[in-house]
Design a protein around this motif. Sequence first.
Motif, PDB file in Angstrom:
ATOM      1  N   PRO A  77       4.361   0.478  -0.240  1.00 58.99           N
ATOM      2  CA  PRO A  77       3.261  -0.380   0.382  1.00 58.99           C
ATOM      3  C   PRO A  77       3.631  -0.794   1.463  1.00 58.99           C
ATOM      4  O   PRO A  77       2.873  -1.064   2.398  1.00 58.99           O
ATOM      5  N   LYS A  78       5.149  -1.418   1.807  1.00 57.53           N
ATOM      6  CA  LYS A  78       5.814  -2.095   2.573  1.00 57.53           C
ATOM      7  C   LYS A  78       5.386  -1.826   3.929  1.00 57.53           C
ATOM      8  O   LYS A  78       4.980  -2.098   5.166  1.00 57.53           O
ATOM      9  N   LEU A  79       6.279  -0.166   3.825  1.00 48.51           N
ATOM     10  CA  LEU A  79       6.098   0.357   4.821  1.00 48.51           C
ATOM     11  C   LEU A  79       4.973   0.905   5.312  1.00 48.51           C
ATOM     12  O   LEU A  79       4.997   1.385   6.591  1.00 48.51           O
ATOM     13  N   VAL A  80       3.873   1.421   5.233  1.00 42.09           N
ATOM     14  CA  VAL A  80       2.573   1.496   5.172  1.00 42.09           C
ATOM     15  C   VAL A  80       1.899   0.893   5.678  1.00 42.09           C
ATOM     16  O   VAL A  80       1.442   1.005   6.789  1.00 42.09           O
ATOM     17  N   SER A  81       1.968  -0.677   5.562  1.00 40.27           N
ATOM     18  CA  SER A  81       1.271  -1.629   5.480  1.00 40.27           C
ATOM     19  C   SER A  81       1.798  -2.207   7.206  1.00 40.27           C
ATOM     20  O   SER A  81       1.704  -2.578   8.049  1.00 40.27           O
ATOM     21  N   ALA A  99       1.305   7.722  11.971  1.00 40.39           N
ATOM     22  CA  ALA A  99       2.108   8.478  10.151  1.00 40.39           C
ATOM     23  C   ALA A  99       3.259   7.989   9.812  1.00 40.39           C
ATOM     24  O   ALA A  99       4.467   7.101  10.528  1.00 40.39           O
ATOM     25  N   LEU A 100       3.501   7.651   8.374  1.00 38.98           N
ATOM     26  CA  LEU A 100       4.195   7.236   8.068  1.00 38.98           C
ATOM     27  C   LEU A 100       5.252   8.282   8.136  1.00 38.98           C
ATOM     28  O   LEU A 100       4.871   9.368   7.470  1.00 38.98           O
ATOM     29  N   THR A 138       2.071   7.493  -5.569  1.00 34.97           N
ATOM     30  CA  THR A 138       1.741   6.112  -5.304  1.00 34.97           C
ATOM     31  C   THR A 138       0.895   6.020  -4.360  1.00 34.97           C
ATOM     32  O   THR A 138       0.345   4.979  -4.723  1.00 34.97           O
ATOM     33  N   LEU A 139       0.728   6.529  -3.145  1.00 29.78           N
ATOM     34  CA  LEU A 139      -1.025   6.595  -2.085  1.00 29.78           C
ATOM     35  C   LEU A 139      -1.859   6.882  -2.500  1.00 29.78           C
ATOM     36  O   LEU A 139      -2.296   6.672  -2.099  1.00 29.78           O
ATOM     37  N   GLY A 140      -1.978   8.072  -3.786  1.00 29.79           N
ATOM     38  CA  GLY A 140      -3.565   8.557  -4.298  1.00 29.79           C
ATOM     39  C   GLY A 140      -3.923  10.126  -3.012  1.00 29.79           C
ATOM     40  O   GLY A 140      -2.648   9.718  -2.162  1.00 29.79           O
ATOM     41  N   GLU A 153      -4.016   5.701   3.307  1.00 33.78           N
ATOM     42  CA  GLU A 153      -4.534   4.865   4.227  1.00 33.78           C
ATOM     43  C   GLU A 153      -3.481   5.578   5.530  1.00 33.78           C
ATOM     44  O   GLU A 153      -4.576   4.752   6.532  1.00 33.78           O
ATOM     45  N   CYS A 154      -3.001   6.044   5.992  1.00 32.37           N
ATOM     46  CA  CYS A 154      -1.965   6.313   6.584  1.00 32.37           C
ATOM     47  C   CYS A 154      -1.790   7.670   6.557  1.00 32.37           C
ATOM     48  O   CYS A 154      -1.739   8.284   5.378  1.00 32.37           O
TER      49      CYS A 154
END
Lengths: 274, 133
Positions: free
Chosen positions: A90-94, A101-102, A125-127, A131-132
Amino acid sequence: MTNDDFAEIAGVVRRRSGIVLTGDKAYLLETRLGPVLAKFGLASLGALGQRLKQRPDDVLERAVVEALTTHESSFFRDGKPFEHLARILPKLVSARAPGAALRIWSAACSTGQEPFSIAMLIADTLGPRPECRVEILATDISAEILTRARQGVFTQFEVQRGLPIRSLVKHFKQEGAKWRVSPELAAMVRFEERNLLNDLSAIGKFDAIFCRNVLIYFDAPTKTRVLDALSRRLMPEGVLYLGGAETVLGLTDRLVPVSGERGAYGISTQRAAA
Amino acid sequence: MSATDEILQRDCLVVDDSRVVRKAARRFMEGFGFTVREAADGSQALQACRELLPEVVLLDWNMPVMDGLTFLKAARAEFGNGQPAIVLCTTEIAFEKIVEALDAGAQEYVMKPFDAEILGSKLAQLGLLQAAA
């Protein structure tokens, strides 16, 4: 096989892959190079040493390196790096810039269990619609092993090593006695042939790099060279995962251990500030 | 005192109509530090669970008298979903069979043939063994 023949074969392996074969590893040549000798019509390891000495042969040298590369792998191997990545995702995504892109790199992906484990972890984890964008780059020195990895097909024995049954049911389709990763999972992973000793700048930077149980085959100068190259591929907040028996200590000051996370390393703050 | 209160830690029940499989499973589980009891069918296994609820059950599917799936459903109805952990160990490897067992309350699923490494990996995923470093 004379000492000169061994040195010739070991020299080719070291030059092409960085893998150091010491004299006590002569048995590896005996056990693994049989099929190469047969394929190239060579009568013995001595004959192979002579052939390599006589003239450069890219195809033969590549076959020798591939035969001597270790392809041991399993899903979610060693557990901890995947648990850590799941926690920091979550921290990496935000932290991503809008539209970026992640990016995660499996730097010695072997038959594909590691990049597909990462893909499963991200999907879970992200579904299904994170979101990215997510890019997983999976590289290996062996073209032959990458051909297998790209198929995304695993035996019953392989899917039972480290893979929870619910993940198997969720992310794989059964094909006779084998199991194929789902199209969604396959689409998340891109496979490329890459040698860690070559220039890696073209592949960009990553939020996480898995390079586990690779450094153990290198001598100290090669370890330093590879660690420095990996650190340059890491985003400032990114994490490098090494194998349980590997470390950066005494090899580079560009990377520092992540506190409390064995095998996880981040960019040194002094280096990041420099 | 309920059966749940009588859980004996590190106790494993191996349920299989093959003596050879029970012997191999016993060897693997004893190697992991479990004490092992054996049952040759689901009915014997239910009785063994009523006497003392094990921590984990390794369960074959196809057995005489009472098959593994029938035992699984009966055990979940009688003892609840938490204990014991039930791991199917079977030659039934079709996708639909695996889903059927999971829906009935199995926590893990081992496709025969298996070895100590596969079994240990499955037990580690359930938190019953420490994962190999």
